[in-house]
Scaffold this active site. Structure first.
Site, PDB file in Angstrom:
ATOM      1  N   GLU A  98       0.839  -1.213   0.000  1.00  0.00           N
ATOM      2  CA  GLU A  98       0.000   0.000   0.000  1.00  0.00           C
ATOM      3  C   GLU A  98       0.867   1.254   0.000  1.00  0.00           C
ATOM      4  O   GLU A  98       0.556   2.247  -0.678  1.00  0.00           O
ATOM      5  CB  GLU A  98      -0.910  -0.008   1.238  1.00  0.00           C
ATOM      6  CG  GLU A  98      -1.846   1.184   1.271  1.00  0.00           C
ATOM      7  CD  GLU A  98      -2.489   1.381   2.640  1.00  0.00           C
ATOM      8  OE1 GLU A  98      -2.810   0.391   3.320  1.00  0.00           O
ATOM      9  OE2 GLU A  98      -2.654   2.549   3.033  1.00  0.00           O
TER      10      GLU A  98
ATOM     11  N   CYS B 101      -7.415   3.785   9.067  1.00  0.00           N
ATOM     12  CA  CYS B 101      -8.644   3.056   8.802  1.00  0.00           C
ATOM     13  C   CYS B 101      -9.397   2.835  10.118  1.00  0.00           C
ATOM     14  O   CYS B 101      -8.858   2.248  11.055  1.00  0.00           O
ATOM     15  CB  CYS B 101      -8.284   1.722   8.147  1.00  0.00           C
ATOM     16  SG  CYS B 101      -9.576   0.519   8.252  1.00  0.00           S
TER      17      CYS B 101
ATOM     18  N   THR C  61      -2.799   3.071   5.991  1.00  0.00           N
ATOM     19  CA  THR C  61      -4.109   3.035   6.641  1.00  0.00           C
ATOM     20  C   THR C  61      -4.227   2.135   7.874  1.00  0.00           C
ATOM     21  O   THR C  61      -5.037   2.421   8.747  1.00  0.00           O
ATOM     22  CB  THR C  61      -5.192   2.593   5.623  1.00  0.00           C
ATOM     23  OG1 THR C  61      -4.781   1.351   5.063  1.00  0.00           O
ATOM     24  CG2 THR C  61      -5.378   3.615   4.531  1.00  0.00           C
TER      25      THR C  61
HETATM   26 FE1  F3S Z   1      -9.843  -1.108   3.923  1.00  0.00          FE
HETATM   27 FE2  F3S Z   1      -9.321  -0.876   6.439  1.00  0.00          FE
HETATM   28 FE3  F3S Z   1     -10.020  -3.169   5.511  1.00  0.00          FE
HETATM   29  S1  F3S Z   1      -8.184   0.054   4.789  1.00  0.00           S
HETATM   30  S2  F3S Z   1      -9.251  -3.202   3.424  1.00  0.00           S
HETATM   31  S3  F3S Z   1     -11.302  -1.351   5.579  1.00  0.00           S
HETATM   32  S4  F3S Z   1      -8.473  -2.833   7.028  1.00  0.00           S
END
Ligand code: F3S
Length: 276
Positions: free
Chosen positions: A117, A185, A153
């Site tokens: 990423e 995230c 993230t």
């Molecule tokens: Fe997206 Fe977070 Fe899952 S960046 S792939 S929701 S761990």
């Protein structure tokens, strides 16, 4: 007779919305087209990759998790159709990097430079970004007047905030403006918080997930200072010696760990320790 341990799952664990979404997209594509390949494993979990392989989806050896624009152009030049399964949260981080680069910011990304990423994010930054886990790395480099800071993230909130403080104390007052973008995230943060909460009341934590999965490793990292913690990919790796004397066994799992893998671990623990 020894009492049976309690086996408890973290409030939030396993597949996140981004992984569910990506798998749904790729499975639909596999039903409609032949010859589907993913750029690198679609998620960092061997069980999921093996199941997709059974559906005819193979992996080619390039990074996924948010490809760089340069890589997307190379694919288009080969007249291949692209099915984009990039998680919307990763996409937002890419947009943030792009916007900062276009506005003349130098960018520092909190993350391992070889993480897929992060490689993608570096690509979106048009050579204006560096990736590091150590804010002091900025001590000896020439910086533009404006500096943007963001994170890969799935890093931990605590570590990212420590990093931000470190960067600010290292670069200030060499730069005129610092912009911090919170690209963390939320799903990952919720899993980490739930894992910590469970670790505090458990005698041992079992983290289920791929060893190559950064968010799974991070779950083990946040639990291990609190309690004995073991990271396993499958139920077969559970060792009987972990269990004697344990009253509460906590379970958590990375965002790319399928429910079946978690249930197999619980079944195996019950078999070994007689939990309920
Ligand atoms: Fe997206 Fe977070 Fe899952 S960046 S792939 S929701 S761990």
């Amino acid at each position: 007779m020894p009492t049976r341990p309690t086996i408890e799952k973290a409030r939030e664990l396993g597949f996140c919305f981004g992984v569910r979404r990506a798998i749904k997209i790729i499975e639909k594509a596999a039903r409609e087209h032949r010859g589907i390949s993913t750029l690198g494993p679609i998620v960092h979990n061997r069980l999921v990759v093996a199941r997709l392989n059974d559906m005819g989806i193979n992996v080619v050896n390039d990074p996924s998790h948010g490809a760089s624009p340069q890589l997307l152009v190379q694919i288009q030049e080969r007249q291949l159709e692209i099915i984009d399964t990039t998680c919307p949260t990763v996409r937002s981080a890419q947009k943030a990097v792009k916007k900062l680069a276009e506005s003349g910011f130098g960018i520092v990304i909190f993350g391992e430079s070889d993480h897929p990423e992060v490689k993608g994010l570096l690509g979106w930054a048009e050579n204006k970004a560096i990736a590091t886990l150590n804010g002091e790395d900025l001590a000896n480099i020439v910086l533009p007047n404006r500096l943007g800071i963001l994170s890969q993230t799935t890093q931990s909130r605590l570590q990212f905030s420590e990093f931000v403080k470190e960067v600010i104390s290292t670069v200030f007052p060499r730069v005129k403006e610092i912009r911090i973008v919170n690209t963390l995230c939320e799903e990952t943060q919720k899993r980490q918080a739930a894992a910590v909460e469970l670790a505090r009341k458990s005698d041992v934590m079992i983290v289920v997930g791929g060893r190559n999965s950064a968010n799974t490793q991070r779950l083990a990292e946040v639990c291990s200072p609190i309690v004995e913690t073991h990271l396993i990919e499958t139920a077969a790796e559970i060792e009987k010696s972990w269990l004697p004397g344990k009253k509460c066994i906590g379970i958590t799992a990375g965002a790319s760990t399928p429910d079946e893998a978690i249930e197999e671990v619980i079944a195996r623990l019950k078999e070994l320790a007689g939990g309920n």
